[in-house]
Enzyme design. Structure first.
Site, mmCIF file in Angstrom:
data_model
loop_
_atom_site.group_PDB
_atom_site.id
_atom_site.type_symbol
_atom_site.label_atom_id
_atom_site.label_comp_id
_atom_site.label_asym_id
_atom_site.label_seq_id
_atom_site.Cartn_x
_atom_site.Cartn_y
_atom_site.Cartn_z
ATOM 1 C CG ASP A 45 -1.971 0.884 0.983
ATOM 2 O OD1 ASP A 45 -2.418 1.309 0.019
ATOM 3 O OD2 ASP A 45 -2.770 1.085 1.979
ATOM 4 C CG HIS B 230 -0.241 1.971 -9.456
ATOM 5 N ND1 HIS B 230 -0.514 1.699 -8.159
ATOM 6 C CD2 HIS B 230 -1.225 2.616 -9.771
ATOM 7 C CE1 HIS B 230 -1.615 2.114 -7.727
ATOM 8 N NE2 HIS B 230 -2.229 2.647 -8.714
ATOM 9 C CG LEU C 222 9.186 -17.383 -2.854
ATOM 10 C CD1 LEU C 222 8.987 -17.201 -1.422
ATOM 11 C CD2 LEU C 222 9.261 -15.825 -3.559
HETATM 12 C C1 IPE Z 1 -5.450 -2.940 -0.485
HETATM 13 O O1 IPE Z 1 -5.089 -1.595 -0.373
HETATM 14 C C2 IPE Z 1 -5.687 -3.607 -1.514
HETATM 15 C C3 IPE Z 1 -4.601 -3.933 -2.326
HETATM 16 C C4 IPE Z 1 -3.230 -3.743 -1.629
HETATM 17 C C5 IPE Z 1 -4.280 -4.496 -3.552
HETATM 18 P P1 IPE Z 1 -6.149 -0.309 -0.734
HETATM 19 O O2 IPE Z 1 -5.426 0.883 -0.682
HETATM 20 O O3 IPE Z 1 -6.917 -0.861 -1.877
HETATM 21 O O4 IPE Z 1 -7.193 -0.400 0.633
HETATM 22 P P2 IPE Z 1 -7.939 0.576 1.461
HETATM 23 O O5 IPE Z 1 -8.830 1.139 0.751
HETATM 24 O O6 IPE Z 1 -6.967 1.613 1.868
HETATM 25 O O7 IPE Z 1 -8.689 -0.050 2.496
HETATM 26 C C1 IPE Z 2 -1.542 0.241 -3.542
HETATM 27 O O1 IPE Z 2 -1.115 1.405 -3.441
HETATM 28 C C2 IPE Z 2 -1.757 -0.686 -4.982
HETATM 29 C C3 IPE Z 2 -3.063 -0.973 -5.026
HETATM 30 C C4 IPE Z 2 -3.989 -1.012 -4.241
HETATM 31 C C5 IPE Z 2 -3.429 -1.406 -6.589
HETATM 32 P P1 IPE Z 2 -2.433 2.544 -3.429
HETATM 33 O O2 IPE Z 2 -2.780 2.910 -5.027
HETATM 34 O O3 IPE Z 2 -3.395 2.021 -2.700
HETATM 35 O O4 IPE Z 2 -1.816 3.780 -2.796
HETATM 36 P P2 IPE Z 2 -2.457 4.670 -1.778
HETATM 37 O O5 IPE Z 2 -2.966 4.105 -0.726
HETATM 38 O O6 IPE Z 2 -3.544 5.464 -2.647
HETATM 39 O O7 IPE Z 2 -1.258 5.825 -1.246
HETATM 40 MG MG MG Z 3 -4.206 2.187 -0.699
#
Ligand code: IPE
Ligand code: IPE
Ligand code: MG
Length: 238
Positions: free
Chosen positions: A16, A33, A127
């Site tokens: 995240d 990403h 792994l």
């Molecule tokens: C969780 O992250 C999902 C993934 C890492 C794929 P999100 O960024 O989508 O989760 P929330 O919305 O903060 O809970």
């Molecule tokens: C995690 O990073 C990647 C996915 C959930 C696809 P985020 O896109 O959720 O990044 P933040 O949380 O907005 O910083």
């Molecule tokens: Mg996120």
């Protein structure tokens, strides 16, 4: 030091903070990403070298379809590109790749790519790298329940015979042991629908580090923290 550490058998990661990483640098979210994919690749190699047996990374949740169309589109493109690289990395590092989640919702070329990744790496003995895409813990349990109900209806199994182990065998993670350590980056204190069944006794480690900045040092820090935990599984200290 990493050499003296007990290495958890199964490490699960909620990656995240890609968006925040990019925002901090004045870049579009997709750049976060992209950089996040590089961090995944490195983490697969680091985990393999550390002797972790299973690494499960949450890449795209069932809820992530709610994001703006252009972000979802960019993630799909990245996924296409990344699958090709991952095949090379997996072959070079003796890594077996598996996907969990409902792949039926993806475009047909992505489904083919996923199937190919699993097929061409299935004999690898190092792994096991599990990617959770279009994955939601509740959705996984729902799909398992449907399959179980069908098996009952077909007379293959008695409803009352259902044990926890049998139910687990209906989940996408059948044959994968439960995670020992969950790492969530970027400081959020929630599960976001990740491996709800499997995390019953998992140890949690949260770091403020944004996912694109995650590296071997961060992974070792998480394992060090895990080594200080006293696991009980409902029992008492031995
Ligand atoms: C969780 O992250 C999902 C993934 C890492 C794929 P999100 O960024 O989508 O989760 P929330 O919305 O903060 O809970
Ligand atoms: C995690 O990073 C990647 C996915 C959930 C696809 P985020 O896109 O959720 O990044 P933040 O949380 O907005 O910083
Ligand atoms: Mg996120």
């Amino acid at each position: 030091m990493a050499e003296n550490l007990v290495i958890p058998r199964h490490v699960a990661i909620i990656l995240d903070g890609n968006g925040r990483w990019a925002k901090k640098r004045g870049l579009p979210r997709t750049m976060g990403h992209k950089q996040g994919c590089v961090a995944v690749e490195k983490t697969v190699e680091d985990a393999a070298r550390l002797g972790i047996e299973y690494l499960t990374v949450y890449g795209f949740s069932t809820e992530n379809w709610k994001r703006p169309e252009d972000e979802v589109g960019a993630l799909m493109q990245l996924f296409r590109y990344y699958m090709v690289r991952l095949l090379k990395i997996a072959k070079a590092n003796n890594v077996r790749v598996r996907m969990i989640g409902d792949r039926r919702r993806f475009a047909s070329d992505i489904i083919e790519g996923i199937n190919r990744l699993e097929e061409e790496t299935k004999e690898n003995t190092g792994l096991t790298f599990v990617i959770a895409v279009n994955y939601g813990g509740r959705d996984e349990i729902r799909r398992a329940a449907i399959q179980f109900a069908k098996d009952v209806k077909a007379g293959l199994v008695e409803a009352e015979a259902l044990t926890e182990d049998m139910f687990a065998s209906y989940l996408d993670t059948a044959e994968i042991p439960d995670p020992d350590l969950l790492i969530r980056t970027s400081g959020e204190l929630r599960l976001s629908n990740y491996m709800l069944w499997q995390m019953a006794y998992c140890e949690f480690y949260i770091t403020d580090c944004y996912w694109p900045d995650f590296n071997k040092e961060e992974l070792v820090k998480a394992i060090e923290a895990y080594n200080k935990r006293e696991r009980r599984f409902g029992g008492v200290k031995k």
